[in-house]
Design an enzyme around this catalytic site. Sequence first.
Site, PDB file in Angstrom:
ATOM      1  CD  GLN A  75      -3.053  -0.372  -0.148  1.00 45.69           C
ATOM      2  OE1 GLN A  75      -3.148   0.813  -0.419  1.00 45.69           O
ATOM      3  NE2 GLN A  75      -3.686  -1.307  -0.838  1.00 45.69           N
ATOM      4  CB  SER A  76       4.229   1.918  -1.345  1.00 47.56           C
ATOM      5  OG  SER A  76       5.032   3.045  -1.621  1.00 47.56           O
TER       6      SER A  76
END
Length: 325
Positions: A75-76
Site C-alpha cells: 500500500q505504498s
Amino acid sequence: MSQQTLSPIALGHYPTPLHELPRLARALGGPRLYVKRDDLTGLALGGNKTRKLGYLLAEALQQGANTIITMGAPQSNHARQTAAAAARCGLRATLVLTQRAPERINGNLLLDDLLGAHIRWAGDRDPLALLQEVADEERAAGRVPYVIPYGGSNALGASAYAEALAEMLRQSHEQDLRIDHIVFASSSGGTQAGLVAGARALNERAHILGISVDKPADVLNTLVLDLAQQTIAHMGLHMPVRPGDVHVNDAYIGQGYGVLGDPEREAIRLAARTEGLLLDPVYTGRAMAGLMDLIRQRAFGANENVLFWHTGGSPALFAYAEQLR
Ligand SMILES: Cc1ncc(COP(=O)(O)O)c(C=O)c1O
C-alpha cells in the site's frame, strides 16, 4: 536558500494550504492547532512524495532516463505517486513491492494499476536485490533506468522538504502566525531530514518532531541526522546539523508498520468528524494519534501554536475498510 541548480518538475500545486483546526483543538482541550495540507499536493491524490518526485524526476529526465524503478510496501503511497509522476512525464514505471500479490486490489494498489505501473512482487526475496535485477533487465531491454530509493529519501528528494519549510514559513508570516512545533509522520526520514535541513539553513527555531511510524528512535535519529547533513551539503551550504536538531518520538509504533490499532482508529475518526480532515491508517493516523496523546499529556504550552504536517496517504483508507469500521 539553496544553491542547487536542478529545477523541480511542476508535479504538484503549491503552496499547499495552511489552515487552523479549531474544532479538533477544542475537542482535545489543547493549544492552537494548524495543518499544512500536503495531502493536497494534487498528484494522483497527493502526499509528501509529490514534492520529492518533482526533483527526482527532473534528475531522471536530465540523465536521459526513460524508465523509473522504485520499491515499497503493497500500500505504498510513494509507489503510487511515483507511478503517477512517471505517467505525467511519459516514462515507464516499475514498482517492486514487498510481499505477494493479494487476491483483490484496492487502495494504492488499484491506483498503481490504473496509472499503468508494472508491478513486481518480491515475495520471499530481498526487495533491494529484485530492484537491482529489474534495473538490469531494463538495461538489457535497451531502456535507461532511473532508480528511486525507498520513500524517495535521498538528499535530492529531501531537499524538496527544505523548500517546503520555506513555503510554510512564508505562509505563516503572511498569516501573522508563529509556529512553535511541527509534528508529522516519519519513516524513511526524507521529509524530516528536509525540514531539519531547511530549518538549519533558515535559522528557524520551531521544534520539529517526527513521530516514528516504524523505527526505534535511535535508528531513525541517526538516519535523519545523516540525511539532513547530506541534504545541507547537496544544497551547497556548509553548516553542521547537530544531534540536538533532530527529535523523534517512537512511543506510537504499536504493533508495527501498517498494523492499525485503537489510537489510529480514534485519531482518524476524530479528525474526520471535527474537521472533515481525512488521515490515513499507516502514517498520518499514527502521527495524529501521537500528537493527540502529547496534547493530553500537556506536552505543549497553552499559548503555543502546533502545526500538524499532513503528509497524505488517504488512498490506503480503502484498503483498511473492514478494520476501520
Ligand atoms: C502518507 C505518508 N506520510 C509520511 C511518510 C513518511 O515520510 P518519509 O518516508 O519521508 O519519512 C510516508 C512515506 O511513505 C507517507 O506515505
